[in-house]
Design a protein around this motif. Structure first.
Motif, PDB file in Angstrom:
ATOM      1  N   THR A  77       0.804  -1.225   0.000  1.00  0.00           N
ATOM      2  CA  THR A  77       0.000   0.000   0.000  1.00  0.00           C
ATOM      3  C   THR A  77       0.838   1.277   0.000  1.00  0.00           C
ATOM      4  N   GLY A  78       2.101   1.175   0.309  1.00  0.00           N
ATOM      5  CA  GLY A  78       2.849   2.419   0.415  1.00  0.00           C
ATOM      6  C   GLY A  78       4.336   2.221   0.519  1.00  0.00           C
ATOM      7  N   ARG A  79       5.006   3.271   0.935  1.00  0.00           N
ATOM      8  CA  ARG A  79       6.454   3.285   0.887  1.00  0.00           C
ATOM      9  C   ARG A  79       6.973   4.252   1.945  1.00  0.00           C
TER      10      ARG A  79
ATOM     11  N   ALA B 283      -2.943   3.326   7.705  1.00  0.00           N
ATOM     12  CA  ALA B 283      -2.107   4.231   6.904  1.00  0.00           C
ATOM     13  C   ALA B 283      -1.703   5.463   7.712  1.00  0.00           C
TER      14      ALA B 283
ATOM     15  N   ARG C 175       4.582   7.390   2.500  1.00  0.00           N
ATOM     16  CA  ARG C 175       3.439   7.655   1.648  1.00  0.00           C
ATOM     17  C   ARG C 175       2.616   6.372   1.613  1.00  0.00           C
ATOM     18  N   GLU C 176       1.292   6.517   1.725  1.00  0.00           N
ATOM     19  CA  GLU C 176       0.399   5.366   1.623  1.00  0.00           C
ATOM     20  C   GLU C 176      -0.734   5.743   0.693  1.00  0.00           C
ATOM     21  N   GLU C 177      -1.161   4.809  -0.120  1.00  0.00           N
ATOM     22  CA  GLU C 177      -2.313   5.079  -0.985  1.00  0.00           C
ATOM     23  C   GLU C 177      -3.381   4.039  -0.741  1.00  0.00           C
TER      24      GLU C 177
END
Lengths: 367, 367
Positions: free
Chosen positions: A103-105, B267, B303-305
């Motif tokens: 989902t992310g980084r 998140a 960062r998460e999406e």
């Protein structure tokens, strides 16, 4: 570096090494963990305080080898929030490591692996296997009595040496002494020349061997290395000699009292609630067939009476309750034996059924 | 006083009231717990910080009635070491209470019960029964948003009042606002006139009703009393009016985004690891079908999406991650609905499926 690894395993590995990482340091590299990926599909996490180095090795899918040093606590904090599925660790541009999930980084600043203190490398070390659970017990029994005064380096740890009656593990802080004599059934292949394992090193070693069946150990120069399949602890041995402690062990004491260990420990904890903060003193009064403990301070008084196998003249003797508690918690026997002289002589405490472990405590003048 | 009681029950009762006892006080009586034994075989433990009084009543074998005040923490510490069998509490000479067990005896200094602050007594209080679990949830949802600034007494608590659309529980700290509207299914029999339950009182009340089915409550003068079979909390209601908050609730916001609550909470926790310590800011970017969260500081970036039901123009908006986290943790629904205006307008967050609970958060300028 480019590797993929199960998130939970990564987090657990980091937690195994993070104990030796400095919280703050004038050398930022000492707040880091070194992550190294090798082409043979292994990733190693290594942390050091320069005296003690701990490492864990895990299998991983390695697509690019390499090493970087990452600020350990932020790394652990971020991993704590990403414990599902697998994660990719990826070197990202100059001096950054990316942690990529589905989902992310996250990206953390990385320091060059070259700046990380090198783990001592020893040529042709000869590892021998030791039974882990007994060593865990012995170190646990003795380490409580080690000094915590860092200015007395030789006392801050457990001294291991071969005495005339066999191998001994010894620790003292000047007020009390613990001696564990494991006997013939315990094999210590690192030689009879004395060595002092530092307190922090003993703590990491006990974590390493906790629950393990065997541990491999080797000594080289002034270091001891212990390892299991996937973990290693390397510690610099303490410098300086251990004091000659033999004279502290009382030989002439002739008043023996055997007491139920659990009942006495409970009584010590109970009366110590009212011990004076300044002295931590509890008073023990050994009388015919019974032992009375008492403490008093402004906050209250308490008294406990328990049975004791004792038939000498009444003896009133004062102890720091912490020393009593530590000694009793180190004894693995139904009964504890007190071997005493008078109220000012060092008292010896040991399991009634064996002399494998003894603890010598200086009494306090009863206030 | 002379009573016998099961040791563990005694210890548990003391722990239920000890939360309101002062650790230190210029008035020693406020560091005490009042123990009262009555001839009808009941013993009551009572603690107070003068604004909130908590009491627990237990059956005991009472051979002599009486009341004494005992330093609560030493009492609890000593009882913690004596949890087996039964204990006798016995007044001992002048100003002492003895705790007698089968093996020993502790004595604590006692203060006269007369010096203990009297619990307010109210004539003819009319108790009504309230369903405990829903009240527990409502108070938990709102109390997080209450101010912790003791100088703003009217904001340090949960305001309960009857609005035009029914009963409301409201809390705010000036940066965010929580409003719980329990609706017709919830019966609040204490009247529609506004009252502010102080934060510490709400905490004790939540402990009291946690796990209970029903709780009895009554209001008298400026106090609220809540009780179960064996416990009671009495709190002085906060003085001063609650601010007019209605204008803070955004009415014109027209950009809606529904997001999976669990995924968003995860998140938020993840990116907030790298939020700046000074601002605690995370940036949310709502785009077509997706929400991106980001934070950056010297310690790294993240960062998460995640997916979002959103089809308006892209909106970037900054929030204190703690406020976001608290709001999401207060929502008991699969999806959280964000109702927003522009990047400077207060945002409303609520469960997608109901308006029973809303949280309004002021955004931060994106740095």
């Amino acid at each position: 570096m480019d590797l993929s690894i199960e998130a939970r395993a990564l987090s657990q590995a980091l937690h195994k090494v993070i104990g030796v990482v400095q919280h703050k340091s004038s050398q930022p590299i000492l707040t880091c963990v070194l992550v190294s990926a090798s082409r043979d599909g292994l990733v190693t996490f290594e942390a050091t305080n320069t005296n003690i180095t701990v490492s864990v090795t895990l299998p991983a899918k390695v697509d690019g080898e390499g090493s970087v040093a990452i600020p350990a606590r932020k790394f652990a904090e971020y991993l704590g929030t990403r414990q599902e599925g697998s994660l990719q660790l990826l070197q990202s541009g100059e001096g950054r490591l990316a942690v990529v999930s589905s989902t992310g980084r996250g990206e953390l600043p990385a320091l060059p692996a070259l700046d990380f203190p090198a783990t001592p490398k020893f040529e042709g070390m000869d590892f021998s296997e030791i039974a882990a659970s007994r060593l865990h017990q012995i170190l646990g029994q003795t380490i409580r009595c080690a000094s915590t005064d860092e200015s007395r380096a030789s006392l801050v740890g457990v001294y291991v040496h071969e005495a005339s009656d066999g191998l001994r593990f010894v620790a003292t802080d000047g007020h009390r002494l613990a001696v564990s004599r494991p006997g013939d059934g315990f094999d210590w292949p690192l030689g009879g020349e004395g060595m002092t394992l530092p307190t922090r090193g003993v703590e990491e070693l006990r974590k390493l061997i906790d629950g393990a069946e065997n541990v491999q150990m080797a000594k080289a120069e002034n270091h001891l290395v212990a390892r299991t399949v996937d973990q290693q602890v390397c510690m610099r041995l303490a410098d300086g000699g251990f004091p000659d402690y033999e004279g502290v062990i009382p030989k002439a004491n002739d008043r023996n009292a055997a007491v139920d260990r659990g009942a006495l420990l409970s009584a010590v904890k109970s009366v110590s609630v009212f011990a004076q903060t300044k002295t931590s003193q509890v008073e023990m009064a050994f009388g015919s067939g019974a032992l009375t403990l008492a403490a008093q301070s402004d906050s209250g008084t308490a008294r406990e009476e328990i049975a004791a196998d004792y038939d000498d003249v009444e003896l009133r003797i004062g102890f720091n309750y912490r020393y009593l508690r530590d000694a009793l918690e180190s004894i693995h026997d139904e009964k504890a034996l007190f071997v005493m002289g008078d109220h000012l002589a060092p008292a010896l405490i040991r399991p009634e059924s064996s002399e494998e472990f003894i603890c010598v405590i200086m009494p306090m003048r009863i206030s």
